[in-house]
Write an enzyme that holds these catalytic residues in place. Structure first.
Site, PDB file in Angstrom:
ATOM      1  N   SER A  36      56.491  63.582 124.765  1.00 42.37           N
ATOM      2  CA  SER A  36      56.491  62.117 124.786  1.00 42.37           C
ATOM      3  C   SER A  36      55.295  61.506 125.498  1.00 42.37           C
ATOM      4  O   SER A  36      55.005  60.324 125.305  1.00 42.37           O
ATOM      5  CB  SER A  36      57.783  61.599 125.440  1.00 42.37           C
ATOM      6  OG  SER A  36      57.928  62.133 126.750  1.00 42.37           O
ATOM      7  N   ASP A 318      59.630  53.655 132.574  1.00 43.70           N
ATOM      8  CA  ASP A 318      61.058  53.943 132.485  1.00 43.70           C
ATOM      9  C   ASP A 318      61.384  55.134 133.375  1.00 43.70           C
ATOM     10  O   ASP A 318      60.621  55.449 134.287  1.00 43.70           O
ATOM     11  CB  ASP A 318      61.498  54.158 131.030  1.00 43.70           C
ATOM     12  CG  ASP A 318      60.928  55.437 130.428  1.00 43.70           C
ATOM     13  OD1 ASP A 318      60.179  56.154 131.126  1.00 43.70           O
ATOM     14  OD2 ASP A 318      61.223  55.728 129.255  1.00 43.70           O
ATOM     15  N   HIS A 321      58.541  58.054 132.096  1.00 44.57           N
ATOM     16  CA  HIS A 321      57.231  57.858 131.479  1.00 44.57           C
ATOM     17  C   HIS A 321      56.362  56.866 132.250  1.00 44.57           C
ATOM     18  O   HIS A 321      56.850  55.809 132.656  1.00 44.57           O
ATOM     19  CB  HIS A 321      57.401  57.390 130.031  1.00 44.57           C
ATOM     20  CG  HIS A 321      58.219  58.321 129.207  1.00 44.57           C
ATOM     21  ND1 HIS A 321      59.549  58.091 128.932  1.00 44.57           N
ATOM     22  CD2 HIS A 321      57.905  59.491 128.607  1.00 44.57           C
ATOM     23  CE1 HIS A 321      60.015  59.087 128.189  1.00 44.57           C
ATOM     24  NE2 HIS A 321      59.038  59.950 127.990  1.00 44.57           N
TER      25      HIS A 321
END
Length: 343
Positions: A36, A318, A321
Protein backbone atom coordinates in the site's frame (compact mmCIF):
# COMPACT_ATOMS: atom_id res chain seq x y z
CA UNK A 1 20.77 15.99 13.99
CA UNK A 2 22.21 19.30 12.72
CA UNK A 3 24.78 17.55 10.55
CA UNK A 4 22.05 15.31 9.11
CA UNK A 5 19.98 18.37 8.19
CA UNK A 6 22.97 20.03 6.54
CA UNK A 7 23.68 16.86 4.57
CA UNK A 8 20.07 16.58 3.39
CA UNK A 9 20.00 20.24 2.38
CA UNK A 10 23.28 19.87 0.51
CA UNK A 11 22.08 16.81 -1.36
CA UNK A 12 18.79 18.47 -2.13
CA UNK A 13 20.54 21.57 -3.47
CA UNK A 14 22.64 19.44 -5.78
CA UNK A 15 19.52 17.60 -6.87
CA UNK A 16 17.66 20.83 -7.63
CA UNK A 17 20.53 22.10 -9.73
CA UNK A 18 20.62 18.90 -11.73
CA UNK A 19 16.82 18.96 -12.13
CA UNK A 20 16.94 22.49 -13.47
CA UNK A 21 19.18 21.31 -16.26
CA UNK A 22 16.23 19.40 -17.72
CA UNK A 23 17.15 15.79 -17.22
CA UNK A 24 15.71 12.31 -17.17
CA UNK A 25 18.21 10.94 -19.65
CA UNK A 26 18.88 7.92 -17.46
CA UNK A 27 15.39 6.60 -16.77
CA UNK A 28 12.68 5.79 -19.28
CA UNK A 29 9.89 4.76 -16.91
CA UNK A 30 8.91 3.79 -13.37
CA UNK A 31 7.30 0.49 -12.40
CA UNK A 32 6.06 -0.01 -8.85
CA UNK A 33 5.53 -3.36 -7.14
CA UNK A 34 4.58 -4.28 -3.59
CA UNK A 35 2.17 -2.98 -0.98
CA UNK A 36 0.00 0.00 0.00
CA UNK A 37 2.95 2.38 0.29
CA UNK A 38 3.07 2.23 -3.53
CA UNK A 39 -0.44 1.11 -4.54
CA UNK A 40 -2.18 3.70 -6.72
CA UNK A 41 -5.50 1.86 -7.03
CA UNK A 42 -5.02 -1.80 -7.96
CA UNK A 43 -7.17 -3.00 -5.05
CA UNK A 44 -10.29 -1.16 -6.21
CA UNK A 45 -11.77 -4.14 -8.02
CA UNK A 46 -10.52 -6.86 -5.69
CA UNK A 47 -12.71 -8.71 -3.19
CA UNK A 48 -10.86 -7.35 -0.18
CA UNK A 49 -11.54 -4.94 2.66
CA UNK A 50 -8.24 -3.20 1.99
CA UNK A 51 -9.33 -0.41 -0.34
CA UNK A 52 -8.55 3.28 -0.56
CA UNK A 53 -11.27 4.40 -2.98
CA UNK A 54 -13.56 6.04 -0.45
CA UNK A 55 -13.60 9.12 1.80
CA UNK A 56 -11.47 10.38 3.47
CA UNK A 57 -8.77 8.98 1.19
CA UNK A 58 -7.91 11.39 -1.60
CA UNK A 59 -8.85 14.46 0.42
CA UNK A 60 -5.86 16.40 -0.97
CA UNK A 61 -5.70 14.61 -4.32
CA UNK A 62 -6.73 16.33 -7.56
CA UNK A 63 -10.40 17.39 -7.31
CA UNK A 64 -10.51 15.62 -3.90
CA UNK A 65 -11.20 12.30 -5.61
CA UNK A 66 -10.31 9.02 -3.81
CA UNK A 67 -8.44 6.94 -6.38
CA UNK A 68 -7.46 3.90 -4.38
CA UNK A 69 -4.30 5.47 -2.99
CA UNK A 70 -3.91 4.86 0.74
CA UNK A 71 -3.44 8.45 1.86
CA UNK A 72 -4.74 11.97 1.54
CA UNK A 73 -3.10 12.57 -1.84
CA UNK A 74 -0.32 11.28 -4.03
CA UNK A 75 1.74 8.41 -2.63
CA UNK A 76 5.44 7.53 -2.71
CA UNK A 77 5.17 6.02 -6.20
CA UNK A 78 3.97 9.34 -7.61
CA UNK A 79 6.60 11.33 -5.73
CA UNK A 80 9.46 9.17 -6.99
CA UNK A 81 8.20 9.31 -10.58
CA UNK A 82 8.00 13.10 -10.41
CA UNK A 83 11.41 13.52 -8.79
CA UNK A 84 12.92 11.25 -11.46
CA UNK A 85 11.36 13.45 -14.14
CA UNK A 86 9.19 10.64 -15.52
CA UNK A 87 5.65 11.89 -14.76
CA UNK A 88 3.55 13.40 -11.99
CA UNK A 89 1.26 10.43 -11.25
CA UNK A 90 1.63 6.72 -11.93
CA UNK A 91 -1.58 4.94 -12.95
CA UNK A 92 -2.59 1.60 -11.46
CA UNK A 93 -2.40 -1.18 -14.03
CA UNK A 94 -5.70 -2.77 -13.00
CA UNK A 95 -7.57 0.53 -13.17
CA UNK A 96 -6.68 1.21 -16.76
CA UNK A 97 -9.35 0.10 -19.20
CA UNK A 98 -7.79 1.84 -22.15
CA UNK A 99 -4.14 2.38 -21.45
CA UNK A 100 -2.69 5.38 -23.24
CA UNK A 101 0.59 4.79 -25.11
CA UNK A 102 2.35 7.43 -23.00
CA UNK A 103 1.39 5.63 -19.80
CA UNK A 104 2.49 2.33 -21.24
CA UNK A 105 5.88 3.69 -22.18
CA UNK A 106 6.54 5.64 -18.98
CA UNK A 107 5.39 3.07 -16.47
CA UNK A 108 2.48 1.88 -14.36
CA UNK A 109 1.91 0.56 -10.83
CA UNK A 110 1.35 -3.12 -10.02
CA UNK A 111 1.45 -2.80 -6.21
CA UNK A 112 -1.44 -3.99 -4.05
CA UNK A 113 -2.30 -2.74 -0.57
CA UNK A 114 -1.85 -5.56 1.96
CA UNK A 115 0.53 -7.53 -0.23
CA UNK A 116 3.47 -9.33 1.31
CA UNK A 117 6.62 -11.03 0.12
CA UNK A 118 5.24 -14.02 2.01
CA UNK A 119 2.44 -15.42 -0.18
CA UNK A 120 0.51 -16.42 2.96
CA UNK A 121 0.18 -12.75 3.88
CA UNK A 122 -1.36 -11.84 0.52
CA UNK A 123 -3.71 -14.82 0.51
CA UNK A 124 -4.88 -14.09 4.05
CA UNK A 125 -5.70 -10.48 3.20
CA UNK A 126 -7.20 -11.28 -0.20
CA UNK A 127 -4.89 -9.07 -2.26
CA UNK A 128 -2.39 -9.42 -5.11
CA UNK A 129 0.64 -11.51 -4.25
CA UNK A 130 4.06 -10.97 -5.82
CA UNK A 131 3.20 -13.80 -8.20
CA UNK A 132 0.01 -12.01 -9.24
CA UNK A 133 1.95 -8.81 -9.81
CA UNK A 134 4.48 -10.63 -11.96
CA UNK A 135 1.56 -12.03 -13.96
CA UNK A 136 0.18 -8.53 -14.49
CA UNK A 137 3.62 -7.33 -15.58
CA UNK A 138 3.80 -10.06 -18.22
CA UNK A 139 0.42 -8.94 -19.57
CA UNK A 140 1.68 -5.37 -19.57
CA UNK A 141 4.73 -6.37 -21.63
CA UNK A 142 2.47 -7.73 -24.36
CA UNK A 143 0.60 -4.41 -24.49
CA UNK A 144 3.86 -2.48 -24.50
CA UNK A 145 5.13 -4.58 -27.40
CA UNK A 146 2.07 -3.58 -29.45
CA UNK A 147 2.51 0.08 -28.51
CA UNK A 148 6.18 0.33 -29.43
CA UNK A 149 7.71 0.35 -32.86
CA UNK A 150 9.74 -2.80 -32.35
CA UNK A 151 11.01 -5.28 -29.80
CA UNK A 152 14.29 -3.40 -29.46
CA UNK A 153 12.49 -0.25 -28.29
CA UNK A 154 10.47 -2.24 -25.77
CA UNK A 155 13.60 -3.81 -24.28
CA UNK A 156 15.25 -0.40 -24.06
CA UNK A 157 12.30 1.02 -22.11
CA UNK A 158 12.33 -1.86 -19.62
CA UNK A 159 16.10 -1.99 -19.12
CA UNK A 160 16.30 1.78 -18.49
CA UNK A 161 13.27 1.90 -16.19
CA UNK A 162 13.41 2.07 -12.39
CA UNK A 163 11.69 -0.83 -10.66
CA UNK A 164 10.50 0.46 -7.28
CA UNK A 165 9.66 -2.28 -4.80
CA UNK A 166 8.11 -2.17 -1.31
CA UNK A 167 7.56 -5.49 0.44
CA UNK A 168 7.72 -6.76 4.00
CA UNK A 169 5.62 -4.25 5.92
CA UNK A 170 2.51 -6.44 6.03
CA UNK A 171 4.53 -9.61 6.61
CA UNK A 172 6.03 -8.15 9.78
CA UNK A 173 2.71 -6.78 10.98
CA UNK A 174 1.12 -10.20 10.46
CA UNK A 175 4.11 -12.27 11.63
CA UNK A 176 4.23 -10.86 15.15
CA UNK A 177 0.94 -12.51 16.09
CA UNK A 178 1.51 -15.28 18.66
CA UNK A 179 0.55 -18.03 16.21
CA UNK A 180 3.23 -17.07 13.69
CA UNK A 181 5.88 -16.57 16.35
CA UNK A 182 5.46 -20.15 17.51
CA UNK A 183 6.13 -21.41 13.98
CA UNK A 184 9.43 -19.61 13.27
CA UNK A 185 12.03 -17.54 15.05
CA UNK A 186 12.47 -13.90 14.10
CA UNK A 187 15.87 -14.60 12.58
CA UNK A 188 14.54 -17.47 10.46
CA UNK A 189 11.55 -15.54 9.21
CA UNK A 190 13.45 -12.38 8.22
CA UNK A 191 16.00 -14.55 6.42
CA UNK A 192 13.16 -16.23 4.55
CA UNK A 193 11.79 -12.80 3.64
CA UNK A 194 15.12 -11.87 2.05
CA UNK A 195 15.18 -15.19 0.18
CA UNK A 196 11.67 -14.57 -1.18
CA UNK A 197 12.69 -11.03 -2.15
CA UNK A 198 15.60 -12.37 -4.16
CA UNK A 199 13.30 -14.79 -5.99
CA UNK A 200 10.95 -11.91 -6.82
CA UNK A 201 13.79 -9.74 -8.09
CA UNK A 202 15.04 -12.67 -10.16
CA UNK A 203 11.63 -12.98 -11.83
CA UNK A 204 11.69 -9.28 -12.74
CA UNK A 205 15.30 -9.53 -13.93
CA UNK A 206 14.41 -12.44 -16.22
CA UNK A 207 11.72 -10.20 -17.75
CA UNK A 208 14.21 -7.45 -18.53
CA UNK A 209 14.47 -5.32 -15.36
CA UNK A 210 17.94 -3.96 -14.62
CA UNK A 211 17.55 -0.98 -12.27
CA UNK A 212 16.09 -1.88 -8.86
CA UNK A 213 15.20 0.53 -6.04
CA UNK A 214 14.27 -1.80 -3.18
CA UNK A 215 12.64 -0.18 -0.18
CA UNK A 216 13.28 -1.31 3.36
CA UNK A 217 10.27 -1.62 5.64
CA UNK A 218 9.06 1.39 7.61
CA UNK A 219 9.07 1.52 11.46
CA UNK A 220 6.10 -0.86 11.69
CA UNK A 221 6.05 -0.71 15.48
CA UNK A 222 5.52 3.06 15.41
CA UNK A 223 2.43 3.03 13.24
CA UNK A 224 -0.55 4.69 14.99
CA UNK A 225 -2.50 1.41 14.96
CA UNK A 226 0.24 -0.48 16.79
CA UNK A 227 0.80 2.38 19.22
CA UNK A 228 -2.93 2.21 19.98
CA UNK A 229 -2.89 -1.57 20.52
CA UNK A 230 0.43 -2.06 22.29
CA UNK A 231 1.71 1.38 23.33
CA UNK A 232 -0.20 1.81 26.56
CA UNK A 233 -1.01 5.18 28.08
CA UNK A 234 2.01 6.88 26.50
CA UNK A 235 1.45 5.27 23.06
CA UNK A 236 4.98 3.90 22.85
CA UNK A 237 6.25 2.23 19.70
CA UNK A 238 6.14 -1.58 19.67
CA UNK A 239 9.75 -2.62 20.32
CA UNK A 240 9.39 -6.14 18.95
CA UNK A 241 7.96 -5.01 15.60
CA UNK A 242 10.71 -2.45 15.17
CA UNK A 243 13.32 -5.02 16.06
CA UNK A 244 12.01 -7.34 13.35
CA UNK A 245 11.88 -4.44 10.91
CA UNK A 246 15.50 -3.49 11.57
CA UNK A 247 16.63 -7.11 11.35
CA UNK A 248 15.00 -7.54 7.95
CA UNK A 249 16.31 -4.20 6.68
CA UNK A 250 19.88 -5.02 7.70
CA UNK A 251 19.78 -8.38 5.94
CA UNK A 252 18.11 -6.90 2.86
CA UNK A 253 20.67 -4.13 2.53
CA UNK A 254 23.57 -6.60 2.72
CA UNK A 255 21.88 -8.90 0.22
CA UNK A 256 21.39 -6.14 -2.36
CA UNK A 257 25.10 -5.36 -2.28
CA UNK A 258 25.83 -9.00 -2.97
CA UNK A 259 23.30 -9.27 -5.79
CA UNK A 260 25.24 -6.82 -7.95
CA UNK A 261 28.22 -9.16 -8.10
CA UNK A 262 26.20 -12.32 -8.66
CA UNK A 263 26.22 -13.88 -12.11
CA UNK A 264 22.46 -14.38 -11.90
CA UNK A 265 22.04 -10.58 -11.83
CA UNK A 266 24.71 -9.64 -14.36
CA UNK A 267 24.41 -6.01 -15.46
CA UNK A 268 21.81 -5.11 -12.82
CA UNK A 269 22.03 -2.26 -10.31
CA UNK A 270 20.45 -2.23 -6.86
CA UNK A 271 19.76 0.64 -4.47
CA UNK A 272 18.51 0.19 -0.93
CA UNK A 273 15.86 2.81 -0.05
CA UNK A 274 15.99 3.58 3.68
CA UNK A 275 12.32 4.07 4.53
CA UNK A 276 12.86 3.12 8.18
CA UNK A 277 15.46 5.77 8.94
CA UNK A 278 13.71 8.44 6.88
CA UNK A 279 10.34 8.09 8.59
CA UNK A 280 11.82 7.47 12.03
CA UNK A 281 13.65 10.79 11.77
CA UNK A 282 10.31 12.52 11.18
CA UNK A 283 8.78 10.64 14.12
CA UNK A 284 11.61 11.61 16.46
CA UNK A 285 11.93 15.22 15.24
CA UNK A 286 8.54 16.20 13.81
CA UNK A 287 8.85 19.95 14.44
CA UNK A 288 12.11 20.12 12.48
CA UNK A 289 10.15 19.15 9.38
CA UNK A 290 7.01 21.19 10.04
CA UNK A 291 4.91 18.46 11.69
CA UNK A 292 3.08 18.81 15.00
CA UNK A 293 1.86 15.23 15.47
CA UNK A 294 3.85 12.02 14.97
CA UNK A 295 2.01 9.52 17.19
CA UNK A 296 -1.64 9.92 16.28
CA UNK A 297 -3.01 9.82 12.74
CA UNK A 298 -4.97 12.55 10.99
CA UNK A 299 -7.97 10.26 10.69
CA UNK A 300 -8.44 7.16 12.82
CA UNK A 301 -10.16 4.54 10.71
CA UNK A 302 -10.87 2.48 13.84
CA UNK A 303 -13.10 5.04 15.55
CA UNK A 304 -13.87 7.76 13.02
CA UNK A 305 -13.58 8.60 9.32
CA UNK A 306 -13.50 12.34 9.95
CA UNK A 307 -10.04 13.68 9.07
CA UNK A 308 -8.15 16.43 10.85
CA UNK A 309 -8.24 20.01 9.58
CA UNK A 310 -4.68 20.03 8.24
CA UNK A 311 -3.09 16.69 7.24
CA UNK A 312 0.22 18.46 6.59
CA UNK A 313 0.71 18.69 10.36
CA UNK A 314 0.63 14.90 10.71
CA UNK A 315 3.26 12.29 9.84
CA UNK A 316 0.53 9.66 9.39
CA UNK A 317 -2.81 10.05 7.67
CA UNK A 318 -4.58 6.90 8.85
CA UNK A 319 -3.71 4.00 11.15
CA UNK A 320 -0.84 2.76 8.96
CA UNK A 321 -0.08 5.14 6.09
CA UNK A 322 1.97 8.35 5.92
CA UNK A 323 0.53 11.64 4.72
CA UNK A 324 1.34 13.14 1.34
CA UNK A 325 3.60 15.68 3.03
CA UNK A 326 5.60 12.86 4.64
CA UNK A 327 6.20 11.34 1.22
CA UNK A 328 7.15 14.75 -0.15
CA UNK A 329 9.71 15.33 2.60
CA UNK A 330 11.44 11.95 2.41
CA UNK A 331 11.29 11.45 -1.36
CA UNK A 332 13.74 14.18 -2.36
CA UNK A 333 16.88 12.89 -0.59
CA UNK A 334 15.91 9.27 -1.25
CA UNK A 335 15.48 9.85 -4.99
CA UNK A 336 18.84 11.60 -5.04
CA UNK A 337 20.36 8.34 -3.78
CA UNK A 338 18.41 6.39 -6.40
CA UNK A 339 19.76 8.59 -9.19
CA UNK A 340 23.28 8.22 -7.88
CA UNK A 341 23.11 4.44 -7.59
CA UNK A 342 21.11 3.57 -10.69
CA UNK A 343 22.32 6.05 -13.32
Amino acid sequence: MLREKILVLTLFSIYCLSSAAGQNKSFSALFAFGDSILDTGNNNRLLTLLKGNFWPYGWNYDYKIPTGRFGNGRVFTDMVAQELGVKRVVPAYRRLRRIKPDDLKTGVCFASGGSGIDHLTSRTLGVLSTGDQIGDFKKYLKKLKNATKNKKEMKKIISNAVFLISEGNNDIGYFVTPARLRLRSIDTYTSDMVFWTKAFLQDLYDLGARKFAVMGVIPVGCLPFHRFLFGGVFAWCNFMMNRISEDFNTKLQKALIGYEVEKSFKGAKFVYVDMYGSIMDLINHPKAYGFTEAKRSCCCMVTSIIPCRNPDEYVFYDFAHPTMKTYEVISKPLVYQMRKGLA
